[in-house]
Design a protein around this motif. Structure first.
Motif, PDB file in Angstrom:
ATOM      1  N   HIS A 139       0.811  -1.214   0.000  1.00 51.47           N
ATOM      2  CA  HIS A 139       0.000   0.000   0.000  1.00 51.47           C
ATOM      3  C   HIS A 139       0.848   1.268   0.000  1.00 51.47           C
ATOM      4  N   GLU A 140       2.134   1.158   0.278  1.00 50.88           N
ATOM      5  CA  GLU A 140       3.018   2.326   0.261  1.00 50.88           C
ATOM      6  C   GLU A 140       3.060   2.938  -1.147  1.00 50.88           C
ATOM      7  N   PRO A 141       3.129   4.246  -1.284  1.00 54.99           N
ATOM      8  CA  PRO A 141       3.509   5.241  -0.268  1.00 54.99           C
ATOM      9  C   PRO A 141       2.356   5.771   0.573  1.00 54.99           C
ATOM     10  N   PHE A 142       1.228   5.064   0.606  1.00 56.57           N
ATOM     11  CA  PHE A 142       0.089   5.517   1.393  1.00 56.57           C
ATOM     12  C   PHE A 142       0.061   4.772   2.721  1.00 56.57           C
ATOM     13  N   PRO A 143      -0.439   5.382   3.790  1.00 53.08           N
ATOM     14  CA  PRO A 143      -0.418   4.759   5.117  1.00 53.08           C
ATOM     15  C   PRO A 143      -1.380   3.585   5.236  1.00 53.08           C
ATOM     16  N   ALA A 144      -0.963   2.583   5.997  1.00 51.25           N
ATOM     17  CA  ALA A 144      -1.824   1.446   6.324  1.00 51.25           C
ATOM     18  C   ALA A 144      -1.341   0.833   7.622  1.00 51.25           C
TER      19      ALA A 144
ATOM     20  N   ASP B 187       2.701  22.922   6.367  1.00 45.57           N
ATOM     21  CA  ASP B 187       1.809  23.986   5.901  1.00 45.57           C
ATOM     22  C   ASP B 187       0.725  23.458   4.963  1.00 45.57           C
ATOM     23  N   GLN B 188       0.561  22.117   4.936  1.00 45.11           N
ATOM     24  CA  GLN B 188      -0.448  21.497   4.083  1.00 45.11           C
ATOM     25  C   GLN B 188      -1.533  20.821   4.915  1.00 45.11           C
ATOM     26  N   VAL B 189      -2.670  20.577   4.289  1.00 43.68           N
ATOM     27  CA  VAL B 189      -3.710  19.742   4.868  1.00 43.68           C
ATOM     28  C   VAL B 189      -3.881  18.534   3.958  1.00 43.68           C
ATOM     29  N   LEU B 190      -3.587  17.351   4.496  1.00 41.38           N
ATOM     30  CA  LEU B 190      -3.697  16.118   3.733  1.00 41.38           C
ATOM     31  C   LEU B 190      -5.060  15.487   3.993  1.00 41.38           C
ATOM     32  N   SER B 191      -5.705  15.027   2.935  1.00 33.61           N
ATOM     33  CA  SER B 191      -7.044  14.440   3.038  1.00 33.61           C
ATOM     34  C   SER B 191      -6.997  12.964   2.658  1.00 33.61           C
ATOM     35  N   PHE B 192      -7.633  12.136   3.497  1.00 32.20           N
ATOM     36  CA  PHE B 192      -7.609  10.692   3.286  1.00 32.20           C
ATOM     37  C   PHE B 192      -9.014  10.103   3.344  1.00 32.20           C
ATOM     38  N   ILE B 193      -9.219   9.057   2.557  1.00 30.26           N
ATOM     39  CA  ILE B 193     -10.355   8.162   2.740  1.00 30.26           C
ATOM     40  C   ILE B 193      -9.781   6.812   3.134  1.00 30.26           C
ATOM     41  N   SER B 194     -10.556   6.007   3.841  1.00 31.15           N
ATOM     42  CA  SER B 194     -10.001   4.754   4.363  1.00 31.15           C
ATOM     43  C   SER B 194     -10.901   3.564   4.063  1.00 31.15           C
ATOM     44  N   THR B 195     -10.285   2.401   4.049  1.00 32.28           N
ATOM     45  CA  THR B 195     -11.012   1.141   3.893  1.00 32.28           C
ATOM     46  C   THR B 195     -10.551   0.176   4.977  1.00 32.28           C
TER      47      THR B 195
ATOM     48  N   PHE C  20      -5.312   3.807   4.198  1.00 31.22           N
ATOM     49  CA  PHE C  20      -5.674   5.192   3.897  1.00 31.22           C
ATOM     50  C   PHE C  20      -5.237   5.540   2.476  1.00 31.22           C
ATOM     51  N   PHE C  21      -6.155   6.155   1.732  1.00 33.46           N
ATOM     52  CA  PHE C  21      -5.907   6.551   0.351  1.00 33.46           C
ATOM     53  C   PHE C  21      -6.002   8.069   0.243  1.00 33.46           C
ATOM     54  N   PRO C  22      -5.207   8.682  -0.634  1.00 29.06           N
ATOM     55  CA  PRO C  22      -5.326  10.129  -0.813  1.00 29.06           C
ATOM     56  C   PRO C  22      -6.688  10.483  -1.394  1.00 29.06           C
ATOM     57  N   ALA C  23      -7.304  11.504  -0.792  1.00 31.38           N
ATOM     58  CA  ALA C  23      -8.617  11.943  -1.269  1.00 31.38           C
ATOM     59  C   ALA C  23      -8.514  13.026  -2.324  1.00 31.38           C
ATOM     60  N   ASP C  24      -7.286  13.530  -2.568  1.00 33.86           N
ATOM     61  CA  ASP C  24      -7.105  14.534  -3.612  1.00 33.86           C
ATOM     62  C   ASP C  24      -5.676  14.444  -4.141  1.00 33.86           C
ATOM     63  N   GLU C  25      -5.429  15.138  -5.233  1.00 30.54           N
ATOM     64  CA  GLU C  25      -4.135  15.050  -5.898  1.00 30.54           C
ATOM     65  C   GLU C  25      -3.031  15.687  -5.051  1.00 30.54           C
ATOM     66  N   GLN C  26      -3.359  16.726  -4.310  1.00 31.03           N
ATOM     67  CA  GLN C  26      -2.357  17.360  -3.455  1.00 31.03           C
ATOM     68  C   GLN C  26      -1.825  16.380  -2.425  1.00 31.03           C
ATOM     69  N   THR C  27      -2.714  15.595  -1.836  1.00 29.94           N
ATOM     70  CA  THR C  27      -2.302  14.603  -0.841  1.00 29.94           C
ATOM     71  C   THR C  27      -1.470  13.506  -1.490  1.00 29.94           C
ATOM     72  N   ARG C  28      -1.891  13.048  -2.649  1.00 28.43           N
ATOM     73  CA  ARG C  28      -1.123  12.017  -3.359  1.00 28.43           C
ATOM     74  C   ARG C  28       0.301  12.503  -3.643  1.00 28.43           C
ATOM     75  N   THR C  29       0.425  13.713  -4.136  1.00 19.75           N
ATOM     76  CA  THR C  29       1.739  14.261  -4.456  1.00 19.75           C
ATOM     77  C   THR C  29       2.610  14.367  -3.209  1.00 19.75           C
ATOM     78  N   ALA C  30       2.019  14.815  -2.100  1.00 19.80           N
ATOM     79  CA  ALA C  30       2.769  14.971  -0.852  1.00 19.80           C
ATOM     80  C   ALA C  30       3.244  13.612  -0.331  1.00 19.80           C
ATOM     81  N   LEU C  31       2.428  12.593  -0.409  1.00 17.84           N
ATOM     82  CA  LEU C  31       2.805  11.265   0.093  1.00 17.84           C
ATOM     83  C   LEU C  31       3.927  10.658  -0.755  1.00 17.84           C
TER      84      LEU C  31
END
Length: 267
Positions: free
Chosen positions: A103-108, A220-228, A248-259
């Motif tokens: 699942h990396e680079p996303f948290p699990a 200085d960012q806000v990361l948004s996640f959805i989870s399963t 946890f999956f990125p809920a937007d492109e900004q979060t995906r890029t940051a991860l």
């Protein structure tokens, strides 16, 4: 725990009430007569081992509680309970680690029945850096306590009131199903944690939304996640049946890029 005086019939009736099923509903689902089910629940008829397991299946009773039901009916438990370190569970635990790493680079993370951390991937690490209460990170790490405690992750959860309500509702449903005293005490404790509400009104639900996201401040960012939530499909071991993976999956492109960037920095 059940007392020696607790009958199998009374436990079946209790679970039927929890599931909000009428006696007729359960009898129909189990393909038995309502009269026979009434006799079982009242103690006028002793259910066979197969009948106990059949009714437990219709009621979706967890394996741990199915063992208790069998004991109350005078039978030996059917489902083993091994520690996660048992060699027989090695293939299952290897599967858990494969899911976490994959699942990396996303948290699990993987948790046990009390929401204690069993394992996590490396993407979790950066989000724990600002935990101010060191005891929250001492094993066993309870991920719900870590999330909602004011010395844990809670100060960085932008939508804390919304996320807290979501976690407490999940915990309440689990308690309704299991009646576990450890979880009941955990729910009592967590309901005493600050809600993050500035007023008496809950956060407004976006009409275009599809899920409640977790919104986490990181620098200085806000990361948004959805989870399963992932569980084993056909477990026969109590411990394994209670193991869950939250991804946890990125809920937007900004979060995906940051991860992705954070993963490269760890490499």
């Amino acid at each position: 725990m059940i007392s020696p005086q607790t009958s199998a019939g009374s436990l079946i009736r209790e679970w039927r009430t929890r599931r909000r099923m009428s006696q007729l509903d359960l009898a129909t689902e189990a393909d038995i007569s309502q009269r026979h089910l009434s006799f079982v629940e009242s103690g006028r008829a002793a259910p066979s081992r197969d009948m106990v397991l059949h009714l437990a299946e219709q009621l979706s009773i967890p394996l741990r509680q199915r063992n208790q039901l069998l004991l109350a009916a005078g039978f030996a438990p059917s489902f083993s309970e091994r520690p996660l370190t048992d060699i027989s569970l090695a293939p299952a635990m290897a599967a858990v680690e494969t899911v976490l790493r994959g699942h990396e680079p996303f948290p699990a993370l993987a948790v046990d029945r009390h929401w204690n951390l069993v394992s996590a991937n490396t993407a979790i690490g950066p989000f724990l850096a600002d935990v101010s209460e060191p005891s929250l990170l001492k094993p066993p790490v309870n991920v719900l306590r870590l999330s909602l405690h004011p010395g844990g992750v809670a100060p960085r959860i932008v939508n804390l009131a919304e996320w807290r309500a979501h976690l407490l509702e999940r915990l309440k449903h689990q308690n309704d199903a299991s009646g576990d005293p450890v979880l009941i005490e955990l729910e009592r404790e967590l309901r005493g944690c600050p809600s993050g509400l500035k007023s008496g009104r809950p956060a407004r639900v976006e009409p275009s939304g599809i899920v409640h996201p977790l919104r986490l401040a990181h620098g200085d960012q806000v990361l948004s996640f959805i989870s399963t939530i992932t569980v084993f499909g056909t477990p026969l071991d109590v411990t394994l049946s209670e193991l869950a993976i939250e991804s946890f999956f990125p809920a937007d492109e900004q979060t995906r890029t940051a991860l992705v960037r954070l993963a490269k920095e760890r490499a």
